[in-house]
Scaffold this active site. Sequence first.
Site, PDB file in Angstrom:
ATOM      1  N   GLU A   1      10.545  10.900  -3.896  1.00 38.06           N
ATOM      2  CA  GLU A   1       9.969   9.812  -4.680  1.00 38.06           C
ATOM      3  C   GLU A   1       9.082  10.355  -5.798  1.00 38.06           C
ATOM      4  OE1 GLU A   1       9.498   6.956  -0.991  1.00 38.06           O
ATOM      5  OE2 GLU A   1       7.923   6.640  -2.455  1.00 38.06           O
TER       6      GLU A   1
ATOM      7  N   HIS B   1       9.582   1.393  -2.807  1.00 35.55           N
ATOM      8  CA  HIS B   1       8.458   1.603  -1.870  1.00 35.55           C
ATOM      9  C   HIS B   1       7.460   0.433  -1.922  1.00 35.55           C
ATOM     10  CE1 HIS B   1       6.176   4.973   0.460  1.00 35.55           C
ATOM     11  NE2 HIS B   1       5.885   3.776   0.945  1.00 35.55           N
TER      12      HIS B   1
ATOM     13  N   ARG C   1       9.680   6.913   5.738  1.00 33.16           N
ATOM     14  CA  ARG C   1       9.485   7.939   4.714  1.00 33.16           C
ATOM     15  C   ARG C   1      10.851   8.527   4.387  1.00 33.16           C
ATOM     16  NH1 ARG C   1       5.295   5.981   3.835  1.00 33.16           N
ATOM     17  NH2 ARG C   1       3.205   6.888   3.770  1.00 33.16           N
TER      18      ARG C   1
ATOM     19  N   ARG D   1       3.653   0.573  16.191  1.00 36.13           N
ATOM     20  CA  ARG D   1       3.243  -0.765  15.749  1.00 36.13           C
ATOM     21  C   ARG D   1       4.315  -1.437  14.893  1.00 36.13           C
ATOM     22  NH1 ARG D   1      -2.115   1.780  15.403  1.00 36.13           N
ATOM     23  NH2 ARG D   1      -1.050   3.016  13.843  1.00 36.13           N
TER      24      ARG D   1
HETATM   25  C1  GLV Z   1       3.066   3.105   3.039  1.00 34.94           C
HETATM   26  O1  GLV Z   1       4.101   3.701   2.886  1.00 34.94           O
HETATM   27  C2  GLV Z   1       2.038   3.515   3.949  1.00 34.94           C
HETATM   28  O2  GLV Z   1       2.172   4.553   4.618  1.00 34.94           O
HETATM   29  O3  GLV Z   1       1.027   2.795   4.009  1.00 34.94           O
END
Ligand code: GLV
Length: 329
Positions: free
Chosen positions: A269, A287, A240, A157
């Site tokens: 992180e 993030h 990620r 997506r």
């Molecule tokens: C954000 O990093 C998510 O996975 O929604």
Amino acid sequence: MAKRIYVTRSLPQPVIDRLTDANFDVEVYPEDQVIPRSVLLDKAGGRDGILCILTDFIDREVLERADQAKIIANYAVGFNNIDLEEATRRRIAITNTPGVLTDATADLAWSLLMATARRIVESDNYLRAGKFEGWGPLHFLGQDITGTTLGVIGLGRIGQAFARRGAAFGMNILYYSNRRNTEFEESYPHTAEHVSLEELLQKSDYVSIHVPMTPDTIHMIGERELRMMQPHAILINTARGPIVDEEALVQALKNQWIWGAGLDVYEEEPKVHPELIPLPNAVLCPHIGSATTSTRTRMGLMAADNIIAYFEGRRPPNLLNPEVWEQGS
Ligand code: GLV
Ligand code: GLV
């Protein structure tokens, strides 16, 4: 008796209201910080459901404490923070928030691409430091965007939404994914081609990562891959952190194997590799891929709706472990 739901972080108020209006007994961790592990372990017990965020590690120990939980709704599309197998074994439904953050995340990946290519942060800092003394033919030369080649790793997506935005810049697409997507290729107004990872890295001017984090994608981009990229190329990561070997990326940026990187996620992180910090050719965001007011509300409402569906006896719309539902219903 009202079902008891624990929410591990303050969320937009409409999310809490939706749960309260559905007659749940809701408790929210009150501080605007990651819930301490000890509090999470303590609060997990005796709850019928938990609404958690991506920085909560829902591992075996937490799942053991969550002795009464039927559902854990993750406020994120990624769910690498949850031991899905263990949850399934314990017949706890796990849900995520796909779809609602697609555009916001694709927009952020583009913001990083443009900010890195045109040195926006670096030049903003320069101006604010009082160094702007007039236009210069050689000042802050960056990279062209229009008409270049966009490499998209993962055409789910978010990858598709990101790639489609390339059409406005007349970009041809190279994409790497498990399957060829002819529908995407045919609907994209310029060339879109399914290629190997090696070909994508060698030929793209921009490489953007849109795969989930799984054992197969950890360190998918390491020294070997970075050395395949062109010296003027830019790497974008909004997926990620552990998908990229951060140490190798530091070397790539310091030694100009690649030209720049725009990052929203990091290997450990909230720690960021200390050698990334002084590098002018890295744009570093904390993030914030899904961080728009409306997206964060929609994510929360989606998580709440999964919990509501479960306790109304309906299959949660974003159930990640359908085995639990099939056995349980
Ligand atoms: C954000 O990093 C998510 O996975 O929604
Ligand atoms: C730049 O400002 C130009 O006018 O070329």
